[in-house]
Design an enzyme around this catalytic site. Structure first.
Site, PDB file in Angstrom:
ATOM      1  N   VAL A 104       9.679  29.848  42.841  1.00  0.00           N
ATOM      2  CA  VAL A 104      11.001  29.935  41.978  1.00  0.00           C
ATOM      3  C   VAL A 104      11.082  28.826  40.805  1.00  0.00           C
ATOM      4  CG1 VAL A 104      13.579  29.933  42.056  1.00  0.00           C
ATOM      5  CG2 VAL A 104      12.300  31.000  43.951  1.00  0.00           C
ATOM      6  N   CYS A 105      10.402  27.793  41.366  1.00  0.00           N
ATOM      7  CA  CYS A 105      10.695  26.520  40.425  1.00  0.00           C
ATOM      8  C   CYS A 105      10.075  26.727  38.955  1.00  0.00           C
ATOM      9  CB  CYS A 105       9.857  25.417  41.213  1.00  0.00           C
ATOM     10  SG  CYS A 105      10.397  25.236  42.957  1.00  0.00           S
ATOM     11  N   PRO A 106       9.026  27.128  38.941  1.00  0.00           N
ATOM     12  CA  PRO A 106       8.507  27.439  37.348  1.00  0.00           C
ATOM     13  C   PRO A 106       9.488  28.183  36.614  1.00  0.00           C
ATOM     14  CG  PRO A 106       6.988  28.446  39.018  1.00  0.00           C
ATOM     15  CD  PRO A 106       7.942  27.760  39.875  1.00  0.00           C
ATOM     16  N   LEU A 166      12.209  26.150  35.728  1.00  0.00           N
ATOM     17  CA  LEU A 166      11.939  24.868  35.113  1.00  0.00           C
ATOM     18  C   LEU A 166      11.548  25.661  33.529  1.00  0.00           C
ATOM     19  CD1 LEU A 166       9.488  23.163  37.469  1.00  0.00           C
ATOM     20  CD2 LEU A 166      11.389  22.436  36.451  1.00  0.00           C
TER      21      LEU A 166
END
Lengths: 188, 188, 188, 188, 188, 188, 188, 188, 188, 188
Positions: free
Chosen positions: A47-49, A52
């Site tokens: 999920v992070c990318p 970001l």
């Protein structure tokens, strides 16, 4: 809790930012500026990318508003650099990433998952006095929305810069605000 | 901090809801359901009614998702009733208001402004296990956005109901999700 | 201190090992076996890969001796996987890497650099009873020597397996040992 | 633990050294010099003399590098003198032996075996600032290797004297070193 | 203080005695017997061997009285053995020497010189119930007198074995004793 | 314990001495002199007068050596006077008796029998610096020997007055002493 | 304070009484009887014998009333015996003297002069239940009056044995008593 | 206890005395004078008036000796006045009564009956330095004797005013006293 | 504070009531009844009798309502009786007076003037469950009004006995009460 | 307790008063004036408005006496304003209402119902020195009486302004007062 209204604690973290050598960031570097601390669990995950990248798309707008942006995880600045070098999504991002392998910054904002060593998916917006004004936290499996974040930052800036006026629900830049007074009591 | 991931504490508050006699709400009443606790500073004030009305417009959608909604301030249920009777915006609202003049619920969620006796402008979404999954706090002068709240509640529900999948940034109902795996490491 | 002679504490860490899905390692997995915990500061850095590669060259020998080998840093298992995928030196390594972003294992062995969040360059050899028998620590800028490590592990195994005999300085497999006795007192 | 990187505590011990009257050694005597503290369990025993002899053979080299060497046990300086007078191996040794029957020095370095009153088989290398830089501990029945010790001391000296360079695994005097930089991140 | 009249604490020390392999001595070995603990500062020193030899000359008499004799210093049993092998005076001694490098026994009797790690020049006579009955301590530079010790042990045994009688000053075996009674009050 | 080597505590006790009115004695009265504190259980009892008489016979010798002598019990000075007036043995004694009905002095020297209120049969010799140098304690039923006490006092004085020399076992005035040196180590 | 009305604590003291061997007295020996504890500072002194003699003259009367009498000082029973043997006044006394050189009894009654080790000139009368009923204390230089003591003991006995009646001031055996009642309130 | 010899604590109590308006008494009012504090349980009761009357008969004598007299109970000064107005016995009394409804004075002298709120029947004589010299306590049902009190006050004054002399048992004004001296020890 | 709503603590006080012998009152005597505790400073004083007389005039009415009445001061029951016997106003009073010279009851209700030992001028009304329902305190110089007290007791009884109804300001027996309901909210 | 006689603590509360903008009130605003703090449970409820109206009818009289009046509940000043705008009874009131949603003032006066968050129905009258002089508390269902309050305030003022005189029970302005004196003791 009193998160909103509390002042951030001193910190020193090493940052990676595309096109620069590693450098240290402290609370002094953001004094007098609005700043976003955008925590996420771990480099090289899922999920992070997307989050970001989503934030990256608002970075120019935020810069225009004079807002500093920091991505933060408990990875090192070495790891941030390596991720940047090998990921398409991350490779495009212009804002700085702070290495918090020491957990100090994550702990200061109260979003270290105990017994896990990773940060929550949490956003904090700090005003030019170092006071936290906006907080948002979502669980592991739910991504945030950078557009809504920008809306709230604009509202918070407007409110700070226009004493005596407040921004109602869903306020967008340019729409009407309210001026509280004795006469308005009980009239809305 | 660990707000997200913590379990709510037991509580008993008297509620006012249009068309009913006063009634008590406890943590048992929301066991097994999703619930929104929507804190605001005070009855008869300014930003608050715009937010409460904004949330009111999503109430039907939230009911359709099986989500309970509670407005909460440190006023009494008597005051909530009186506000309802005299305000156009508030008079239209269908969801329940909890009287927290005892400060217990506001303290449990950590959003009592120390020395002031009023709640922060804070939203908490609790899952059917009583675990807090979403948090949002804005300052005194900045209203929230109920549409974005609904987006996040839908994502949180989806994630809970579809193990092995996560919702990327800005996910909207019906769009694609991600399935984390070893092969995906470093590939996003 | 009493490091040598102390028993390791329980731990649970997620491991990356080439050719396998992520898996957890606990103190139970090494009960009854000799094990090497090879701490290093950080993925994607400089001295570390030369040491990890050096140790990798002895891995077959150590496997032949029935010795488990673990590389450990305060990076996540995601980071270990990403480093493995992108580095030639690390890509060749067959032994497992433990993610210790929670700092628990590094703290248990007493080699977390306070205020830094990184492990020392430290080697611990644990016997089949979970007792630490060999310790070696070098500073940030000095690499270890895996050949000497193997020599000492062989001596420690010999001593354990041949009660009444001890290995003198520089002992190599096959050379003479000593048998302590009253008559030898003061005679060496 | 933080042994490596910690500063040694003040001490005063009476020394025996061949060809001199008894004399006291304190932490002031080694300020500005590299020093080796070579702990061993007891005079008149078995593995110890082989290790002490092995170290004796490197003493000239170490003196050439400006390194002080001390053998230490919990025996008195009287006992050290008597052993020197009656043992062939010990009789040849030129470096000093510290009497630590008071256990203070052994305790300071954390290697007093609790309930036994004897030191571990432990080596500490202290830099000219009094900071411990190298540690090595082997169990009762395993002798150390003075040649490897000299290799590591040379590497530690090199690293101290050449800022910006580090010694990779198995580094020998004269071979190549590494210069860490942003560009090297993830490239080894 | 209450030294005289107190019971000795449990202990375990390794002993060297001419003509035997090393063996352990505990408080159980002297239960039911009179015992002398003869502490002295250090092996290989100066006043000590004259006192140990002086006591050695009374050893046969003491054995005849059923009294166990132990020389004790903070040296190891290895050191005791080495001293025995190399000193004429000590080489003649038949009684056992306890190694107290752990300081436990010396501490139990309260005669460890703080900060020095050596025992006082102290004699304790323990009765068959493990109760200390006689104490004598002289300073570093003053030797004891084993003949007077034997006189006092004989008096203590006589008193124990003849209830109702006491031994006046300077009493020697065979001379008169006193029988305390109401009529004697104020009459001596 | 550390009795030998410890400094006596301040005290004030009322003394009876034949031919004088009652007078107080404090630690200041013995500063710069050797002094004997000769404790005994009680006036009007049995072993005590034989010991006190025995010590009385050495009083002239001790005075010649410049040594102060004090008999001490937990009786009052009134009782000491009454005993002196009615007992032949005690009536002859020239040295002073201290009344310690307050138990302070007996407690300071650690020889008050707990729960009984009487002193042990204990002798302490204090040097001109107020430091205890010799201790001797015998049980209730065993008398001391004043001749041996004088021998030890002479040795202690000799040692104090001849730095670099020590008195071996059984040393008598005029016989040989020892001078410790490196060369003597292990040679006695 | 609450001395009067409090229960005496357990005690064990050795007694001297003319015509008997030494014997122990405990609180059990006076259970069910009235008892006088007559404390005085010291044997062989000045006011004390006049008071003890004065009490001695009432001893027959007190025995007739069934009252036990004990003289108590911090002297030993040996001293009491010696005083009895050598003093005319004391030699005539028939009641028992307790030796309290241990200070326990004097402390229990609260009349040990702190820092002096002597008892106050204090009288306590204890009833058959072990409860203190009468207290009298005079200073060092003032003697008591046994006749008045007997008057008060008789009054206390009368009051105990005649419930509902009380003895007015100066009451003597045979004179009138008072019977308190509602009607007497304010009428005397 | 140490009552005798202790100094009275500061106090302030309101007094009633026949023929005067209410007035306060403090410890300063008796500095430099002898004073009697005559505690009794309660106004309007039974034994109390007989004792107060008995003391009243000695008041002239005590005034002649310069002694202040205070009756004290836990009643108020209003109650003392009312009793004086309505009782024949009390109405005749000339000395002052202190109201101690606050319990402070009664507590200071340690004679407050715990849980009852009334004073013991206790007499304290205080000397001109504020030091308690005489104590007498009788139980609820036993009256005191003012004549004996006067005898003891005279003796205490005599002793204070004639250093070196003491009053033997039963001493009456004009009879012989004793002069303690060494020669008198054991002679009475 | 929470005085109103708190339960009274257990107590035992001796009472005087005209025409009865003294008797004890405890909290058990008022279980199941309404009771008035009417505290006043002191017997024989000034405002107090006017208030006690005023209350006396309502006593019959209160008895008719089943209400117990107690006058309370820190005087004894003896004093209460004496006052009753000598004062016209007090002599007419029929209700009971509690002696609280022990201060316990006054302390329980929290109205003991610290450092004075007198009660405040305070009224407490206790309901049949022992719960305090009405409190009134006036200062030293201001008398209360028993008629108003009766009004409030009647209202409290009415409220207890008619669930769902409340007594508005100035309510008098027989006048209208209110029945709270949702519809009344904000309508008064 | 000591409520009466205690000094009020500092406070700051926001007030609503008809015809003014919101303003803050602190303890300084009432220094030198008499003040009434009239606590009630909640705005928009039932007994409260009748009491507030009743007090309103005395407001002119109280103003004439120079007395400040404050209604206080745990509602906000916004709520007070809204109630004022919508209720006939409240709309007529001229005195100020303090918002105590922070509970501080209610707690200072000790009348916060624990666990409920509402104030008791409690009245406090504070004198010009800030000292509480009158207290009255009634339960939830019982209204107070403002006429009686005015009577007591007048009496308290009279007493303060006429030293040496006190107001008896039921005193009304203009009626007789009492002057306490020795002669009046026991005469009322």
């Amino acid at each position: 809790m009193g998160i909103v209204g509390s002042t951030i604690k001193p910190f020193t973290n090493t940052a990676f930012q595309a096109g620069k050598d590693f450098f240290d960031v402290t609370e002094k570097d953001i004094a007098g500026k609005w700043a976003v601390f955008f925590f996420y669990p771990a480099d090289f995950t899922f999920v992070c990318p997307t989050e970001l990248e989503d934030l990256g798309e608002q970075y120019e707008t935020l810069q225009g508003l004079g807002v500093e942006v920091f991505g933060v995880s408990t990875d090192t600045h070495f790891s941030h650099k390596a991720w940047h070098d090998t990921s398409d999504k991350i490779g495009k991002i212009k804002y700085a990433f702070l290495g918090d392998q020491n957990h100090a910054l994550t702990n200061n904002f109260g979003v270290l998952r105990e017994g896990v060593g990773l940060a929550d998916r949490a956003t904090f917006v700090v005003d030019p006095d170092g006071v936290i004004q906006l907080v948002e936290i979502t669980p592991e499996g739910v991504g945030r929305n950078a557009v809504e974040l920008v809306r709230k930052i604009k509202a918070a800036k407007y409110w700070r810069e226009h004493p005596g006026q407040v921004c109602p629900a869903k306020w967008e830049e340019g729409s009407e605000t309210l001026a509280p007074s004795l006469d308005l009591v009980g009239k809305l």
